[in-house]
Each structure stands twice: as C-alpha cells, then as structure tokens.
Design a protein around this motif. Structure first.
Motif, PDB file in Angstrom:
ATOM      1  N   VAL A   1     -30.008  72.194  18.765  1.00 26.82           N
ATOM      2  CA  VAL A   1     -30.012  71.808  17.552  1.00 26.82           C
ATOM      3  C   VAL A   1     -29.070  72.190  16.666  1.00 26.82           C
ATOM      4  CG1 VAL A   1     -31.983  73.054  16.538  1.00 26.82           C
ATOM      5  CG2 VAL A   1     -31.729  70.637  15.774  1.00 26.82           C
ATOM      6  N   GLN A   2     -28.872  73.610  16.549  1.00 27.18           N
ATOM      7  CA  GLN A   2     -27.819  74.095  15.729  1.00 27.18           C
ATOM      8  C   GLN A   2     -26.485  73.923  16.429  1.00 27.18           C
ATOM      9  OE1 GLN A   2     -28.738  78.196  13.907  1.00 27.18           O
ATOM     10  NE2 GLN A   2     -26.875  78.934  14.789  1.00 27.18           N
ATOM     11  N   GLY A   3     -26.359  73.688  17.665  1.00 30.96           N
ATOM     12  CA  GLY A   3     -24.958  73.448  18.032  1.00 30.96           C
ATOM     13  C   GLY A   3     -24.773  72.046  17.692  1.00 30.96           C
ATOM     14  N   ASP A   4     -25.678  71.118  17.854  1.00 30.14           N
ATOM     15  CA  ASP A   4     -25.314  69.843  17.195  1.00 30.14           C
ATOM     16  C   ASP A   4     -24.640  69.736  15.867  1.00 30.14           C
ATOM     17  OD1 ASP A   4     -26.219  69.022  19.840  1.00 30.14           O
ATOM     18  OD2 ASP A   4     -28.226  68.165  19.048  1.00 30.14           O
ATOM     19  N   ARG A   5     -25.379  70.376  15.132  1.00 32.33           N
ATOM     20  CA  ARG A   5     -24.702  70.279  13.572  1.00 32.33           C
ATOM     21  C   ARG A   5     -23.366  70.955  13.867  1.00 32.33           C
ATOM     22  NH1 ARG A   5     -27.631  69.966   8.878  1.00 32.33           N
ATOM     23  NH2 ARG A   5     -28.774  68.415  10.117  1.00 32.33           N
ATOM     24  N   THR A   6     -23.011  72.159  14.580  1.00 29.25           N
ATOM     25  CA  THR A   6     -21.842  72.644  14.511  1.00 29.25           C
ATOM     26  C   THR A   6     -20.744  71.680  14.970  1.00 29.25           C
ATOM     27  OG1 THR A   6     -22.744  74.781  14.847  1.00 29.25           O
ATOM     28  CG2 THR A   6     -20.429  74.482  15.373  1.00 29.25           C
ATOM     29  N   MET A   7     -21.087  70.910  15.951  1.00 27.40           N
ATOM     30  CA  MET A   7     -20.378  69.758  16.611  1.00 27.40           C
ATOM     31  C   MET A   7     -20.135  68.448  15.685  1.00 27.40           C
ATOM     32  SD  MET A   7     -19.090  70.999  19.207  1.00 27.40           S
ATOM     33  CE  MET A   7     -19.383  72.636  18.823  1.00 27.40           C
ATOM     34  N   GLY A   8     -20.915  68.445  14.468  1.00 33.40           N
ATOM     35  CA  GLY A   8     -20.491  67.496  13.432  1.00 33.40           C
ATOM     36  C   GLY A   8     -21.617  66.310  13.309  1.00 33.40           C
ATOM     37  N   ILE A   9     -22.739  66.780  14.073  1.00 34.00           N
ATOM     38  CA  ILE A   9     -23.958  65.852  14.120  1.00 34.00           C
ATOM     39  C   ILE A   9     -24.647  66.102  12.463  1.00 34.00           C
ATOM     40  CG2 ILE A   9     -26.396  65.054  14.975  1.00 34.00           C
ATOM     41  CD1 ILE A   9     -23.838  64.274  16.901  1.00 34.00           C
ATOM     42  N   TRP A  10     -24.089  65.313  11.743  1.00 30.73           N
ATOM     43  CA  TRP A  10     -24.787  65.480  10.352  1.00 30.73           C
ATOM     44  C   TRP A  10     -24.059  64.297   9.743  1.00 30.73           C
ATOM     45  CZ3 TRP A  10     -23.626  69.398   5.868  1.00 30.73           C
ATOM     46  CH2 TRP A  10     -24.575  69.403   5.039  1.00 30.73           C
ATOM     47  N   GLU A  11     -25.192  63.781   8.728  1.00 28.37           N
ATOM     48  CA  GLU A  11     -24.510  62.703   7.876  1.00 28.37           C
ATOM     49  C   GLU A  11     -23.663  63.161   6.633  1.00 28.37           C
ATOM     50  OE1 GLU A  11     -28.539  64.200   6.254  1.00 28.37           O
ATOM     51  OE2 GLU A  11     -27.765  63.689   7.911  1.00 28.37           O
TER      52      GLU A  11
ATOM     53  N   VAL B   1     -10.422  71.543  16.441  1.00 28.12           N
ATOM     54  CA  VAL B   1     -11.142  70.646  15.333  1.00 28.12           C
ATOM     55  C   VAL B   1     -12.033  71.714  14.680  1.00 28.12           C
ATOM     56  CG1 VAL B   1     -12.761  69.095  14.691  1.00 28.12           C
ATOM     57  CG2 VAL B   1     -10.709  68.557  16.376  1.00 28.12           C
ATOM     58  N   ILE B   2     -12.802  72.463  15.664  1.00 27.42           N
ATOM     59  CA  ILE B   2     -13.965  73.609  14.979  1.00 27.42           C
ATOM     60  C   ILE B   2     -13.536  74.929  14.740  1.00 27.42           C
ATOM     61  CG2 ILE B   2     -16.461  73.798  15.090  1.00 27.42           C
ATOM     62  CD1 ILE B   2     -16.828  71.348  16.434  1.00 27.42           C
ATOM     63  N   PRO B   3     -13.536  75.373  13.508  1.00 28.03           N
ATOM     64  CA  PRO B   3     -13.248  76.959  13.535  1.00 28.03           C
ATOM     65  C   PRO B   3     -14.049  77.708  14.278  1.00 28.03           C
ATOM     66  CG  PRO B   3     -12.920  76.090  11.538  1.00 28.03           C
ATOM     67  CD  PRO B   3     -13.927  75.147  12.310  1.00 28.03           C
ATOM     68  N   GLY B   4     -13.620  78.854  14.786  1.00 27.53           N
ATOM     69  CA  GLY B   4     -14.484  79.648  15.705  1.00 27.53           C
ATOM     70  C   GLY B   4     -14.570  79.470  17.239  1.00 27.53           C
ATOM     71  N   PHE B   5     -14.178  78.322  17.560  1.00 26.19           N
ATOM     72  CA  PHE B   5     -13.869  77.652  19.105  1.00 26.19           C
ATOM     73  C   PHE B   5     -12.533  77.824  19.509  1.00 26.19           C
ATOM     74  CE2 PHE B   5     -17.846  76.154  17.727  1.00 26.19           C
ATOM     75  CZ  PHE B   5     -18.780  76.196  18.744  1.00 26.19           C
ATOM     76  N   GLU B   6     -11.566  78.738  18.859  1.00 27.16           N
ATOM     77  CA  GLU B   6     -10.211  78.796  19.396  1.00 27.16           C
ATOM     78  C   GLU B   6     -10.050  79.312  20.771  1.00 27.16           C
ATOM     79  OE1 GLU B   6     -10.581  78.928  15.089  1.00 27.16           O
ATOM     80  OE2 GLU B   6     -11.475  80.109  16.548  1.00 27.16           O
ATOM     81  N   ASP B   7      -9.313  78.889  21.707  1.00 31.21           N
ATOM     82  CA  ASP B   7      -9.235  79.371  22.881  1.00 31.21           C
ATOM     83  C   ASP B   7     -10.794  79.272  23.684  1.00 31.21           C
ATOM     84  OD1 ASP B   7      -8.001  79.907  25.284  1.00 31.21           O
ATOM     85  OD2 ASP B   7      -8.019  82.284  24.878  1.00 31.21           O
ATOM     86  N   PHE B   8     -11.443  78.074  23.389  1.00 32.15           N
ATOM     87  CA  PHE B   8     -12.733  77.896  23.891  1.00 32.15           C
ATOM     88  C   PHE B   8     -12.839  77.911  25.458  1.00 32.15           C
ATOM     89  CE2 PHE B   8     -16.435  74.343  23.514  1.00 32.15           C
ATOM     90  CZ  PHE B   8     -17.261  75.495  23.806  1.00 32.15           C
ATOM     91  N   ASN B   9     -12.062  77.436  26.144  1.00 33.40           N
ATOM     92  CA  ASN B   9     -12.225  77.293  27.665  1.00 33.40           C
ATOM     93  C   ASN B   9     -12.222  78.909  28.404  1.00 33.40           C
ATOM     94  OD1 ASN B   9     -13.018  74.558  29.007  1.00 33.40           O
ATOM     95  ND2 ASN B   9     -11.345  73.886  27.747  1.00 33.40           N
ATOM     96  N   HIS B  10     -10.824  79.375  27.685  1.00 34.21           N
ATOM     97  CA  HIS B  10     -10.708  80.759  28.390  1.00 34.21           C
ATOM     98  C   HIS B  10     -11.889  81.602  28.027  1.00 34.21           C
ATOM     99  CE1 HIS B  10      -8.836  84.344  29.578  1.00 34.21           C
ATOM    100  NE2 HIS B  10      -8.848  84.612  28.509  1.00 34.21           N
TER     101      HIS B  10
END
Length: 775
Positions: free
Chosen positions: A415-425, A596-605
C-alpha cells in the motif's frame, strides 16, 4: 481451510467462547498455519512457498507490509502470512457450473467467508445489464466491453480507478499512468480508509509521510511505545523486532483499549525459548486507554517533559536538535503548558501516575520509537494525534538517529509502494511534471476523488464506471448497505481479482471480473520469468517473483490486464504509449519509473544486484527536512474530549486473528477466545453490570448519529471481555454497517472506524446466518 468448496454457508450456531490468551505464537501458530497448508496445497508446494516467502530470491508476502530484516534469515515464519498464501494459492478453482447455478441475488446472501472458499476464478466473467448471472467471456470480449464503456463517457472524470495494496509497484505505476492518460485523477485506494492520516499528520512536521526508522532500529531502541495496534494478528513478524528491543535491554509500553496477547508475551517459534520456554515478556507497562484518548495522552506526556525541562533547564530537551533543525518550538511549548490536566485524565481513563510513568520512561530514554497503526489513524482527530506524536519525538531529537523515530505500520503489503508509484488522487505537480516529460502528454491537474467521495459520487450518479485493481471496496467502506445501493447505480463495475468477494456480487448494471495470477505464481513473458517489486513499511524496495505454476491456463498478470485495457482505450491517442513493450518486459517499466520517481535511479541494476534497496529519506538519513522552511515544524492542535451520553459505549471495529482486511480465513479468533463465530461484541464486565446486561446475552447494537437515523446490527452475542471501561469492539467488516458515511477524520477524510457511539438493547434472536442482520 477447506480443500473442497462448501455448498452451505456458515453460521454462529456452534460458537464457543473461552478465555482470552495471555501469550502469542509458539507451536500453536505453526500448527494452525502449516497443517492447513499441507492439507490444501500438499507437502511440496507448502515447503516451496514457506522457504521463499519474504526472501530476496522469493516472493513478497501478499499479507501485511512489515519489513524484512536487514540480514536475511533462513526462515521468516509468519502464521498469517502462510494463511494468506494458502488462501491465494489453493488449487481449488470455480467451475463453470457454479456461475450457472448461482445467481447474483443468491450470492448476495452468502458470507464473505463462504464466497472466498469457492476457489480461484480462472476465466473472465461478465454480467449483462439484463441478467442476474455471470457468464464466461473471452479476454478480448472482456476488454472490449470495458473499453466501450470508458470511451462512451462524457468526461474521463465519470470513471474511478480504485486500487488495493495487493498491487505491486510495476502494475501500480502503469495503472496510474493509464488513468491519467485517460484524463482523470480519480485514483482512490485503500490508504484512504486506513493510513491517510499518517501522511497528513507527518508531512507538515518533517516533509514526508513515511517511517523514519529501519528494521534494525528496534534492536537499538531504549524505549518503544506501541499505540493502537495488535501486531500478533495484523503484522506478526513485527514481534521479532519487538523481541529484539527487549533482548537488547530496551523497554516497551503498550497503549490500547484492549489487551492483546502478543504484546504481553511472545513465544518466538524460531527460538528454543519460544518452543519449550516461557518466551519473552514484551510490554513492561500496559496503558489501557479510553478509545479516542491518545492525543490527550501524548500531549500530557509532552507537558510533563516540558515541566521537567523547566525544573532542570538544559537537561531534558535536545536543545542542539531544536535550535539547528526545528521551528515553532516556543509557540508549541506555551500551548502544551496551558492544557488542562484533568481533561487529559478524563479523556484517557488513565491515572496521573500512569501518565507520569510514561513521561519518565521517555525522558530517560536516549532513543525512542513510537509506532502506531489503525487504532490511531481511524479517529476523527487521527491527523492531529499523529502530529502530536511527531511533536513529542522532536522534543528529544528522536528523528534521524539510531534506535529512534516514527514508525507507522502499514496494513497491506504494497500500500505504501502504490502511493509512491502515483496511486493518489492528489499527486503533487512535481510528479505530474515528470510524468508529462516522460510520456509527452499533459496529465490532469485537478485533484480527483478519494474513496469516500468516490462512493458518494457513484451514489449521486456522477460515476458511471468503477474499475478496481484487487480489493473489496463495497465491504471495506463505511455504511455498507448504503454503499451497496450506491454501487448499483454505476453502468459498469470491473474487478481485477483472484477470488470471489462481496464486491463481485454487489455490482453495477453490468459487471466484469478479470482473473489474474496470484503473487505466488510464475509470471512468464517471452519465455522469461518476470519479477515485480514492493515497498515495505520502512521504505525498502523488495523484488518478488512467483514460485508456483499458475493454478490455471489463461490467467493474466496485473501488468497484462492494465496494458491490454489501456491499449484498447487509448489506441487513438497521440503521442502513443508503448503498452506492449511494457507488457513484454517489466524491465522497461522499471526504466520508466527510474526516470520519473526520485530515489529509483538505476532501478533495474540495483534491484537485480541486491534484490532490495532502501529509498532515500532526508529526515532519517541526514536530518534534512523537505518542508517549506527546511526545518522540522512543531504544529499546534487542540484535543477534543469525546463526550459519551450515559448508557452508551465507544465502539471500535477490528480484525479477528484468522483474517486479513476483508478476507476471512476461518471463523476463529484464537487469542480472544472465540471459536466458530464472528457475531459478537466485546464489552467490559463492569459496563455489562452498569447496563444490566450479561455475558452471552443476545443484543441489538444501535449506532447513534446526531440528526440522523440510527444504524442497527441485530442478534449479536455479548462477550464479557477486559476492554477499557466505556469501550466496546466488534469485527470488521461486519461492523461497517454501523458507521455513517459522513463520519470521517478531520483533514484526511478517513472513515472513523474507531469512534462509533453505540447503545445496546436486549435482542430477540441471535444471528444464525452467514451475514449479519442489519437495519
């Protein structure tokens, strides 16, 4: 658990009430989890999931959002985690004959428990507007039906895109992208009904609404204050962290209207002392607070801290932290010192000595964690209470240092990750700007509808299409019967799900059920095993991939459902979004998230290398505060004393032990002494005497709302229970029927599930059906 679907619903006819437990977990937890798992899934499947749940090379538990240890253990046992897996991973599937045999009218009489026991849904189902039955349809037909309705809307704001915490980061990111590319910010989620107050209370203070601690901080804390939560049922693995506190010499204080077995004594089944020994006493002190008195308690403790500083200047407060990192202290100090001591005693139901004892512990602690859950957030003053928790932590610099901080415990796995991903009105412009730059379209800027306002809009006829990614909104929302009448006004409801629940049988004029893979099942795209990620309650991103073969051919992943529906709906939009690329390779989703989302730089690696990483957090990491002033902010709040008329009680709703959110695993609540039943209300023996009622009596429960008709649940059994005086409790979601839709928390609009004024009257007949009798 059952390895075949029951035909008849369950009742409370054989209910048994025993004594509440005084300790939690131990060998009984293993027995209650593993025996049903072996029976339902078999030895091999059970062993495979038990050894890979919550491991870096396995899958993230679909139940709670508790954090994984910073150092992996061979086995992270969790009774309710195993139950959740068994519930989802059952090989039992719903045959086509079921849908022909059961009309929606007949299914509406069934309990949530019975519906879930029917097994996994394995093909798309459609209910036409003139039909009372679901019929199977192809995936293409299902997507065409949904697209037709969405494209026929006069405005994108006539659609709502609801989300549950079951949805992982990658599909959540695509889901919000789809909704915004379609043209709406109507993205309510289950957070609106639980932890919305946490973000609203923490953000003005420190600039972020997430936990300021890591898992290992519990083992470094001198003091942990546990408020408004029951870890043994709702997030059992947290007990390991609390045990670390005690083993390392820290103290723990529990604050709750009900005594909870897991906060008394914990028998860790992964330690010899938890199997054959006494276990670990957790709470050094139990403050049995009157429901709704938490804000008064925090303010009263703060007042004692400030008085202690006055008596011995320079020895109590962390002046260096206050001078360097905070603003607003002087106004806050003057406000707190002016508060009425007697009102705090009346509001909390505690003695002055109990409050002073907690204040003394706090003053003597060099590192304090305050942790809370829905017992704090689901009050009318939930936001202000959390703001006062932040104020108290700031006084002694308990932000951004080892073993100290604010620890909100999220209730659902991502539920916290959903908000980080943009699930919020209400996503901020910075997020929308980044989304616009990434996909070359202008997202809508006007705030959308939250969950309560979405249900109000459906009821008014303003919402024509409601799409739900998992969840059970009809059962979870307040004012249940009203919600059911309202949802029937929608033209189409779409449910993305694994198993049946109430929201699948209480529908719009047309309805779709789109069955998907469970989190434990392999998701293969282009011959490659895909993985997804989740964010836990301490901001750690964890990789997750299924270990089991899908229960049936033809099931799609959440990612596939979003991509294929979006592709149909947005086919003519320019510039086009390459949905097929996202569906074919989830690395491409993560690449976009990284931009798009700060903190996820170089996510896949990063996620491939370590399988987890922690998101940056300024207040926690470096005592930098992303507030308008660049400092932590003390805020001022007036506590409201809740007046309760004579002969009335303050009711809260809560989960049973064999339950996760609206999902009922069995009719037992082992730690509270309940077996084979749910239609009970827990009341203190002193209140029963005063109300001229007795243990085992059948009562009708009336909730009272000024200027509005009462709501009633009939035929409940009274259970004499050691609750706080003047307080009562019953199970969620059945108790939602008593809660008026307009009773919401200040600022955040969360339903006030812990603040319902009720009166009890002798009833004629106990409930014997699978669903409560509501009026």
């Amino acid at each position: 658990m059952h390895n075949s679907a029951p035909r008849e619903d369950f009742t409370d006819a054989n209910i048994k009430v025993g004594e509440p437990a005084t300790w939690a977990v131990g060998l009984p937890a293993i027995e209650h989890a593993m025996i049903p798992s072996e029976k339902e899934m078999g030895t091999a499947r059970t062993a495979r999931v038990a050894l890979t749940i919550n491991h870096k090379r396995g899958f993230d538990c679909p139940s709670c959002a508790w954090a994984n240890p910073d150092h992996s253990k061979p086995l992270e046992f969790c009774e309710n985690g195993i139950k959740s897996i068994v519930w989802e991973s059952t090989p039992l599937t719903i045959p086509r004959e079921f849908w022909a045999e059961h009309s929606l009218t007949s299914l509406r009489d069934k309990s949530e428990y019975w519906l879930g026991l029917q097994g996994r849904i394995v093909e798309p189902m459609y209910k036409a507007g003139d039909s009372d039955h679901y019929v199977p349809v192809t995936w293409d037909d299902a997507f065409d039906i949904a697209a037709r309705h969405l494209l026929s809307l006069e405005s994108p704001d006539q659609a709502v895109f609801y989300t549950s915490g079951r949805i992982m980061n990658e599909p959540a990111y695509l889901y919000q992208l789809f909704a915004r590319a379609f043209g709406t910010n109507n993205l309510p989620d289950c957070s609106n009904m639980c932890h919305e107050a946490t973000g609203a209370g923490m953000t003005p203070a420190i600039g972020i609404g997430k936990s300021t601690i890591g898992y290992d901080d519990f083992g470094k804390a001198d003091l942990v204050i546990v408020m408004g939560q029951n870890p043994g049922t709702n997030h059992p693995r947290m007990l390991n962290a609390l045990e670390d506190t005690k083993v390392n010499g820290g103290a723990m204080v529990a604050v709750n209207p009900l005594p909870e077995a897991s906060l008394m004594r914990y028998k860790n089944p992964q330690r010899p002392s938890g199997v054959i020994g006494h276990g670990t006493v957790l709470a050094d002190e139990f403050l049995q607070i009157r429901s709704g008195g938490d804000m008064h308690l925090i303010q009263a403790v703060a007042k004692r801290v400030l008085r202690a500083e006055q008596n011995t200047p320079g020895t109590v407060l962390d002046h260096e932290f206050l001078d360097t990192h905070c603003t607003g202290f002087e106004s806050y100090r003057d406000h707190i010192l002016s508060l009425d001591d007697q009102e705090a005693l009346d509001a909390t139901g505690l003695t002055s000595e109990q409050i002073s004892s907690l204040a003394k512990r706090y003053i003597e602690s060099n590192a304090t964690i305050i942790t809370w859950c829905l017992g704090i957030t689901q009050h009318k003053n939930g936001v202000a209470t959390i703001a006062e928790i932040m104020n108290l932590l700031l006084l002694r610099g308990n932000i951004g240092k080892p073993g100290a901080g604010a620890s909100p415990i999220r209730g659902h796995s991502n539920v916290q990750g959903d908000r980080t991903m943009g699930i919020w009105e209400q996503m901020p412009d910075e997020f929308l700007d980044a989304l616009a730059a990434e996909f070359r379209f202008e997202p809508p800027r006007e705030h959308g509808l939250d969950t309560v306002n979405s249900m109000n809009a459906v009821e008014r006829g303003d919402i024509k299409v409601m799409v739900s990614m998992a969840g059970n909104i009809v059962a979870a929302i307040s004012d249940s019967k009203r919600a059911e009448h309202g949802i029937a006004k929608a033209d189409l409801t779409v449910q993305v799900a694994t198993k049946l629940n109430r929201s699948h049988v209480v529908t719009g004029r047309e309805s779709l059920i789109l069955p998907v893979l469970g989190r434990t099942e392999k998701d293969i795209r282009g011959g490659e095993l895909q993985f997804v990620t989740a964010e836990d309650t301490v901001c750690r991103i964890n990789a997750s991939h299924g270990e089991l073969e899908p229960v049936a051919e033809g099931l799609l992943s959440d990612v596939s459902v979003v991509c294929r529906l979006a592709e149909r709906v947005l086919a003519d939009r320019e510039p086009a979004i390459d949905w097929r690329s996202f569906e074919s390779d989830y690395d491409r989703i993560r690449d976009s998230i990284a931009r798009v989302i700060p903190g996820f730089e170089d996510f896949n690696h990063r996620i491939r290398k370590e399988r987890s990483f922690v998101l940056p957090h300024g207040p926690r990491d470096s005592r930098t505060f992303p507030t308008p002033t660049g400092r932590a902010q003390f805020t001022l709040h007036d506590a409201e004393y809740l007046e309760v008329p004579e002969g009335r009680l303050i009711l809260q709703t809560m989960r049973a032990h064999d339950q996760h959110n609206t999902t009922i695993y069995s009719l037992n609540d082992r730690y509270r002494g309940i077996e084979n039943g749910r239609f009970v209300i827990f009341v203190s023996p002193d209140d029963l005497t005063e109300l001229d009622l007795h243990d085992g009596q059948t009562v009708d429960i009336f909730s009272e709302w000024p200027g509005l008709p009462d709501r009633v649940l009939r035929g409940y059994r009274v259970v004499s229970y050691p609750t706080a005086r003047g307080c009562a409790a019953l199970y969620f979601p059945e108790g939602n029927e008593l809660m008026h839709r307009d009773s919401v928390a200040d600022v955040c609009n969360t339903p006030t599930s812990k603040r319902i004024i009720v009166r009890l009257a002798p009833g004629a007949e106990p409930v014997r059906t699978g669903r409560p009798v509501a009026t």
